[in-house]
Design a protein around this motif. Structure first.
Motif, short mmCIF file in Angstrom:
data_model
loop_
_atom_site.label_atom_id
_atom_site.label_comp_id
_atom_site.label_asym_id
_atom_site.label_seq_id
_atom_site.Cartn_x
_atom_site.Cartn_y
_atom_site.Cartn_z
N LEU A 1 1.00 -1.33 -0.12
CA LEU A 1 -0.11 -0.07 0.09
C LEU A 1 0.73 1.30 0.01
O LEU A 1 0.48 2.28 -0.65
CB LEU A 1 -0.75 -0.04 1.26
N LEU A 2 2.10 1.29 0.70
CA LEU A 2 2.90 2.24 0.54
C LEU A 2 3.50 2.49 -0.81
O LEU A 2 3.63 3.85 -0.96
CB LEU A 2 4.01 2.19 1.77
N ALA A 3 3.91 1.54 -1.38
CA ALA A 3 4.51 1.65 -2.76
C ALA A 3 3.51 2.18 -3.67
O ALA A 3 3.98 3.10 -4.44
CB ALA A 3 4.75 0.02 -3.09
N VAL A 4 2.17 1.98 -3.70
CA VAL A 4 1.23 2.52 -4.64
C VAL A 4 0.84 3.80 -4.04
O VAL A 4 0.07 4.46 -5.00
CB VAL A 4 0.09 1.47 -4.94
N LEU A 5 0.94 4.37 -2.91
CA LEU A 5 0.51 5.39 -2.31
C LEU A 5 0.73 6.82 -3.19
O LEU A 5 -0.18 7.52 -3.32
CB LEU A 5 0.72 5.50 -0.79
N PRO A 6 2.07 6.97 -3.64
CA PRO A 6 2.13 8.33 -4.30
C PRO A 6 1.40 8.32 -5.55
O PRO A 6 0.70 9.28 -5.83
CB PRO A 6 3.62 8.10 -4.72
#
Length: 355
Positions: free
Chosen positions: A328-333
């Motif tokens: 989720l952090l990886a796709v957040l941006p």
């Protein structure tokens, strides 16, 4: 004559900077790598990741292009010097191992060099493209230079903007190219339609080479794979193919997305599959998402889908549900940029231009 000397200097200089940034990333994060090509790719991602973090706040605050150019030059210089000081021993080790690089190479290796050389010549000297996107990318670089601003004027008309164009607001690739023009004195057409087109070709084949090394047991077959890809790229031209973007529109952000970023995400998925814990690639996934937005806003939808396609099967296979937070952090941006874009096109959110 000076321009002819500056062109290869900038091309090789950018590769050297990528190598330095990649070396710093590899060593400081204990990411083992024995391939120079992989190091250059990591540095490419780090370069545009850092540029996005620096340029977007400066753009919103109304900073001038010349200030961005000098700030960026200082940041890169510090990182390059730090890399040289910290990783000289690693480079010497690579130099010793590279002594036998040319030994035992098959005919496919030299055919590959010829085929890639043909593509480099084509994109540097023969390709022509007059699309609206081409006008935007070159026009944006030229407008930023002429006005000493960052995305504050419409590149099609030259009109001063009251609000940033929400379609391109986070895509700082033209600003990065304008910075190169500002620092080197080269014309925008030379930087975009020659140097960057050639860079896209070189980096795309570096990605394919790393994928081949990860998949093929016989390393000499990597050159055969690159020959096959070269033949496909030289003969498969439709408006929807990445080959068309590579050879006729290599200076556009979408060309970098489909020929470098998406294959690189596939490569990271392979690394995650092959490693026992896969933790080393998470930072690269996050940085790639930010760098992809810097290159083109089209990444806000494409990159999360691509990441999901390579990450989720690995999480299911290895039953590492706790790493869902890292996914989720990886796709957040990209998801955040997509949300801002949707608010912008509906007139709910506008980012004013500061002068």
């Amino acid at each position: 004559m000076i321009t002819l000397l500056k062109m290869p200097a900038l091309f090789l200089g950018m590769l050297a900077v990528f190598c330095c940034l990649g070396s710093f990333f590899i060593r400081e994060n204990r990411y083992e790598s024995g391939h120079l090509g992989e190091t250059v790719l990591f540095g490419f991602i780090a370069y545009y990741f850092l540029f996005e973090l620096i340029s977007v706040p400066m753009m919103v605050l109304g900073a001038k292009l010349h200030l961005l150019a000098w700030v960026w030059a200082a940041v890169v210089a510090v990182l390059v010097i730090a890399s040289i000081c910290l990783h000289l021993g690693m480079w010497r080790e690579w130099g010793k191992r590279s002594g036998g690089f040319w030994r035992g190479k098959t005919a496919a290796f030299y055919v590959m060099l010829v085929l890639i050389g043909i593509q480099l010549y084509f994109v540097a000297a023969l390709q022509e493209n007059g699309s609206a996107d081409a006008a935007y990318y070159v026009g944006s670089v030229t407008t930023n230079l002429a006005t000493d601003s960052i995305s504050s004027f419409d590149p099609y008309t030259g009109k001063a903007l009251d609000f940033f164009n929400i379609r391109y607001v986070f895509s700082m690739y033209p600003a990065a190219n304008a910075v190169l023009c500002r620092l080197t004195g080269l014309h925008p057409l030379v930087v975009t339609k020659v140097i960057l087109c050639m860079m896209t070709v070189v980096l795309s084949y570096l990605v394919y080479a790393q994928i081949g090394k990860a998949l093929l047991k016989e390393k000499q077959m990597v050159w055969v794979l690159l020959c096959f890809i070269s033949v496909v790229n030289l003969n498969f031209h439709t408006i929807f193919s990445n080959a068309s973007f590579l050879l006729t529109r290599g200076y556009e952000g979408k060309a970098v997305l489909c020929n470098i970023i998406l294959p690189f995400l596939f490569y990271l998925g392979l690394r995650m599959y092959q490693e026992k814990n896969g933790k080393r690639v998470w930072l690269l996934f996050f940085m790639t998402g930010v760098a992809a937005i810097d290159l083109t806003m089209s990444s806000m939808m494409t990159v999360p889908v691509a990441m999901s396609a390579v990450i989720l099967p690995n999480l299911v296979r290895k039953k590492r549900w706790g790493q869902s937070r890292l996914y989720l952090l990886a796709v957040l941006p990209c998801v955040l940029v997509l949300g801002i874009y949707l608010l912008g096109v509906r007139g709910i959110l506008q980012i004013p231009v500061v002068r």
